[in-house]
Design a protein around this motif. Structure first.
Motif, PDB file in Angstrom:
ATOM      1  N   LEU A 129       0.816  -1.077  -0.109  1.00  0.00           N
ATOM      2  CA  LEU A 129      -0.013   0.134  -0.191  1.00  0.00           C
ATOM      3  C   LEU A 129       0.868   1.200  -0.046  1.00  0.00           C
ATOM      4  N   LEU A 130       2.034   1.295   0.529  1.00  0.00           N
ATOM      5  CA  LEU A 130       2.929   2.340   0.847  1.00  0.00           C
ATOM      6  C   LEU A 130       3.491   2.543  -0.860  1.00  0.00           C
ATOM      7  N   ILE A 131       3.898   1.451  -1.283  1.00  0.00           N
ATOM      8  CA  ILE A 131       4.487   1.578  -2.767  1.00  0.00           C
ATOM      9  C   ILE A 131       3.113   1.949  -3.559  1.00  0.00           C
ATOM     10  N   TRP A 132       2.128   1.563  -3.506  1.00  0.00           N
ATOM     11  CA  TRP A 132       0.858   1.973  -4.306  1.00  0.00           C
ATOM     12  C   TRP A 132       0.667   3.583  -4.014  1.00  0.00           C
ATOM     13  N   LEU A 133       0.843   4.179  -2.930  1.00  0.00           N
ATOM     14  CA  LEU A 133       0.738   5.487  -2.639  1.00  0.00           C
ATOM     15  C   LEU A 133       1.917   6.316  -3.424  1.00  0.00           C
ATOM     16  N   SER A 134       3.029   5.709  -3.311  1.00  0.00           N
ATOM     17  CA  SER A 134       4.185   6.395  -3.950  1.00  0.00           C
ATOM     18  C   SER A 134       4.086   6.619  -5.512  1.00  0.00           C
ATOM     19  N   LEU A 135       3.612   5.601  -5.854  1.00  0.00           N
ATOM     20  CA  LEU A 135       3.377   5.355  -7.470  1.00  0.00           C
ATOM     21  C   LEU A 135       2.044   5.920  -8.147  1.00  0.00           C
ATOM     22  N   TRP A 136       1.188   6.333  -7.062  1.00  0.00           N
ATOM     23  CA  TRP A 136      -0.104   6.880  -7.748  1.00  0.00           C
ATOM     24  C   TRP A 136       0.068   8.384  -8.175  1.00  0.00           C
ATOM     25  N   GLY A 137       0.773   9.257  -7.562  1.00  0.00           N
ATOM     26  CA  GLY A 137       1.270  10.631  -7.766  1.00  0.00           C
ATOM     27  C   GLY A 137       2.115  10.457  -9.014  1.00  0.00           C
ATOM     28  N   GLU A 138       3.101   9.579  -8.943  1.00  0.00           N
ATOM     29  CA  GLU A 138       4.086   9.304 -10.308  1.00  0.00           C
ATOM     30  C   GLU A 138       3.558   9.237 -11.594  1.00  0.00           C
ATOM     31  N   ILE A 139       2.261   8.304 -11.471  1.00  0.00           N
ATOM     32  CA  ILE A 139       1.741   7.873 -12.850  1.00  0.00           C
ATOM     33  C   ILE A 139       1.184   9.251 -13.429  1.00  0.00           C
ATOM     34  N   ALA A 140       0.879  10.205 -12.757  1.00  0.00           N
ATOM     35  CA  ALA A 140       0.203  11.226 -13.518  1.00  0.00           C
ATOM     36  C   ALA A 140       1.337  12.142 -14.358  1.00  0.00           C
ATOM     37  N   ILE A 141       2.420  12.000 -13.757  1.00  0.00           N
ATOM     38  CA  ILE A 141       3.648  12.836 -14.538  1.00  0.00           C
ATOM     39  C   ILE A 141       4.673  11.781 -15.339  1.00  0.00           C
ATOM     40  N   ASN A 142       4.717  10.671 -15.130  1.00  0.00           N
ATOM     41  CA  ASN A 142       5.747   9.927 -15.764  1.00  0.00           C
ATOM     42  C   ASN A 142       4.896   8.986 -16.809  1.00  0.00           C
ATOM     43  N   ALA A 143       5.311   9.539 -18.086  1.00  0.00           N
ATOM     44  CA  ALA A 143       4.818   8.863 -19.519  1.00  0.00           C
ATOM     45  C   ALA A 143       4.681   7.312 -19.512  1.00  0.00           C
ATOM     46  N   ARG A 144       5.838   6.872 -19.208  1.00  0.00           N
ATOM     47  CA  ARG A 144       6.127   5.472 -19.175  1.00  0.00           C
ATOM     48  C   ARG A 144       5.389   4.629 -18.293  1.00  0.00           C
ATOM     49  N   LEU A 145       5.356   5.159 -16.986  1.00  0.00           N
ATOM     50  CA  LEU A 145       4.581   4.497 -15.803  1.00  0.00           C
ATOM     51  C   LEU A 145       2.862   4.487 -16.043  1.00  0.00           C
ATOM     52  N   LYS A 146       2.568   5.759 -16.804  1.00  0.00           N
ATOM     53  CA  LYS A 146       1.034   5.951 -16.928  1.00  0.00           C
ATOM     54  C   LYS A 146       0.880   5.006 -18.202  1.00  0.00           C
ATOM     55  N   ALA A 147       1.669   4.789 -19.187  1.00  0.00           N
ATOM     56  CA  ALA A 147       1.355   3.596 -20.149  1.00  0.00           C
ATOM     57  C   ALA A 147       1.288   2.203 -19.647  1.00  0.00           C
ATOM     58  N   ALA A 148       2.110   2.049 -18.534  1.00  0.00           N
ATOM     59  CA  ALA A 148       1.951   0.733 -18.366  1.00  0.00           C
ATOM     60  C   ALA A 148       0.948   0.574 -17.239  1.00  0.00           C
ATOM     61  N   HIS A 149       0.342   1.536 -16.434  1.00  0.00           N
ATOM     62  CA  HIS A 149      -0.747   1.511 -15.651  1.00  0.00           C
ATOM     63  C   HIS A 149      -1.894   1.177 -16.356  1.00  0.00           C
ATOM     64  N   ARG A 150      -2.103   2.026 -17.478  1.00  0.00           N
ATOM     65  CA  ARG A 150      -3.327   2.179 -18.624  1.00  0.00           C
ATOM     66  C   ARG A 150      -3.396   0.488 -19.077  1.00  0.00           C
ATOM     67  N   GLU A 151      -2.282  -0.116 -19.437  1.00  0.00           N
ATOM     68  CA  GLU A 151      -2.316  -1.406 -20.038  1.00  0.00           C
ATOM     69  C   GLU A 151      -2.718  -2.529 -18.972  1.00  0.00           C
ATOM     70  N   LEU A 152      -2.239  -2.378 -17.816  1.00  0.00           N
ATOM     71  CA  LEU A 152      -2.722  -3.211 -16.654  1.00  0.00           C
ATOM     72  C   LEU A 152      -3.864  -3.048 -16.280  1.00  0.00           C
ATOM     73  N   TYR A 153      -4.337  -1.745 -16.006  1.00  0.00           N
ATOM     74  CA  TYR A 153      -5.680  -1.368 -15.504  1.00  0.00           C
ATOM     75  C   TYR A 153      -6.792  -1.784 -16.584  1.00  0.00           C
ATOM     76  N   ASP A 154      -6.664  -1.625 -17.685  1.00  0.00           N
ATOM     77  CA  ASP A 154      -7.490  -2.189 -18.910  1.00  0.00           C
ATOM     78  C   ASP A 154      -7.630  -3.726 -18.985  1.00  0.00           C
ATOM     79  N   ALA A 155      -6.398  -4.235 -18.882  1.00  0.00           N
ATOM     80  CA  ALA A 155      -6.613  -5.765 -18.935  1.00  0.00           C
ATOM     81  C   ALA A 155      -7.220  -6.282 -17.564  1.00  0.00           C
ATOM     82  N   TYR A 156      -7.226  -5.659 -16.504  1.00  0.00           N
ATOM     83  CA  TYR A 156      -7.713  -6.137 -15.316  1.00  0.00           C
ATOM     84  C   TYR A 156      -9.236  -5.912 -15.280  1.00  0.00           C
TER      85      TYR A 156
END
Length: 223
Positions: A129-156
């Motif tokens: 959960l602490l990792i999730w909190l750390s990454l949540w804000g980073e997703i908004a500004i990191n294009a590569r992480l945002k793309a990974a999040h979108r791929e995983l979220y859409d598949a899930y």
């Protein structure tokens, strides 16, 4: 001559095994770096996600991050996948395998397992959960992480919607499966956040029960 031939043959066998050995060693190093990076995030947030700190935590040289992950962003994506989606991804793969091998496997079983995967002890943990909190804000500004999040979220979300729809069809119920899947994920995210900020607000057991209640209100009892 016989001894020489025997020695040469042993060397050939050893040479054949070395590529596999190298791959295994590489996977071990990758795993060590992912685990060390996850610990850094859970202990110090995104500010602790630095080459020096991660390599010191893993006990390896600085060059290994670029060698195995194409930089910090690549490692960040791997941490995101392993820490926050490993359990869900495993259950998704199992559901697909079971559906392919056994048409009689009840859809309720797949859906219940996927719901529970969000709250398994190794997944619904303070460190994750602490990792999730750390990454949540980073997703908004990191294009590569945002793309990974979108791929995983859409598949899930697609897998969850498919499982919901399968149960609804079997029970002759009309359900907006994609919307229900989206709302369930939002509920889980909120429960994770509440539990991370204050463990007295909700227990993992209560969080799981809330997830089931949301889905069961639409498709009927699953447990």
């Amino acid at each position: 001559m016989a001894d020489t031939g025997s020695t040469i043959e042993k060397r050939k066998r050893g040479a054949k095994k070395s590529p596999r050995f190298s791959r295994e060693q590489a996977e071990v190093r990758r795993g060590m770096l992912v685990e060390a990076a996850a610990r850094c995030l859970s202990q110090g947030g995104i500010g602790a996600f630095t080459v020096d700190r991660i390599c010191r935590e893993a006990g390896v040289s600085r060059g290994l991050i670029n060698h195995h992950f194409d930089g910090l962003d690549g490692l960040l994506v791997e941490v995101y996948k392993s820490s926050l989606y490993a359990s869900v991804t495993a259950h998704m793969a199992e559901a697909k395998r079971r559906r392919a091998e056994n048409a009689d496997w009840p859809p309720e079983t797949a859906l219940a397992a996927l719901i529970q995967s969000n709250f398994s002890p190794q997944y619904f943990s303070r460190a994750n959960l602490l990792i999730w909190l750390s990454l949540w804000g980073e997703i908004a500004i990191n294009a590569r992480l945002k793309a990974a999040h979108r791929e995983l979220y859409d598949a899930y979300r697609a897998e969850l919607a498919e499982d919901i729809a399968a149960v609804a069809r079997a029970r002759d119920r009309e359900v907006d499966a994609p919307a229900l899947a989206r709302n369930f994920i939002a509920l889980v995210d909120g429960l994770w956040l509440e539990w991370c900020l204050d463990e007295t607000v909700v227990t993992p057991e209560a969080a799981e029960a809330a997830g089931f209640e949301m889905i069961e209100a639409q498709v009927g009892v699953l447990r």
